[in-house]
Motif scaffolding. Structure first.
Motif: not given
Length: 175
Positions: A69-74
């Protein structure tokens, strides 16, 4: 190193530090339900190690991309492909349950197909799905893959023979 980005996702080639996440995918019974029987830790590690060498078009091993996920880096899963012929490749993907039903698989598969058809020299993408895996079937069809056939009793899984659905997508058909 191959890196792909979409509006919501960042995909990069798998690295040694990704082992814990990779292991968690391959040990998750719901994720592996249509993929593989329970595998030993050593067998999973061998599969992981086989994906670590630097990849370029034509490499004999899987292009294995971690999907984040680009926003959370998850980390959300893995995707990629392996050459079956010079211009034909088989695609594969596994995602954590929290990513299901959110378009993550579709977005990442589109990125892989874009790369394969435009930069990877691929003319034909194929996929093999254990019959009954309707979520993967829907994902492939949404991306433009066509079910081309079914192999009866082709795969031993869960103590019985399973049929495999075969899918294909040609570069000139991809939209």
């Amino acid at each position: 190193m191959i890196e792909l980005t979409t509006d919501r996702l960042y995909c990069r080639q798998i690295q040694s530090t990704d082992w814990p996440f990779f292991l968690s995918l391959y040990e998750h019974t719901d994720i592996m339900r249509y993929v593989s029987d329970t595998r030993s830790h050593a067998d999973i590690h061998d599969a992981f190690d086989s994906r670590l060498p630097l990849w370029s078009p034509g490499s004999p091993h899987w292009l294995c991309l971690m999907v984040f996920d680009r926003a959370t880096q998850q980390p959300l899963g893995v995707t990629g492909y392996i050459h079956r012929e010079d211009d034909c490749a088989e695609v594969g993907f596994l995602f954590i349950p929290q990513a299901h039903g959110k378009g993550i698989g579709y977005e990442s598969l589109r990125a892989v197909c874009d790369y394969a058809f435009h930069d990877g020299g691929i003319r034909r993408m194929i996929a093999t799905v254990t019959a009954g895996n309707h979520a993967s079937k829907r994902l492939l069809e949404k991306t433009g893959f066509v079910q081309e056939g079914e192999l009866r009793e082709a795969f031993w899984l869960n103590g019985q023979w399973q049929n495999d659905w075969l899918f294909g997508l040609l570069r000139h058909e991809y939209r």
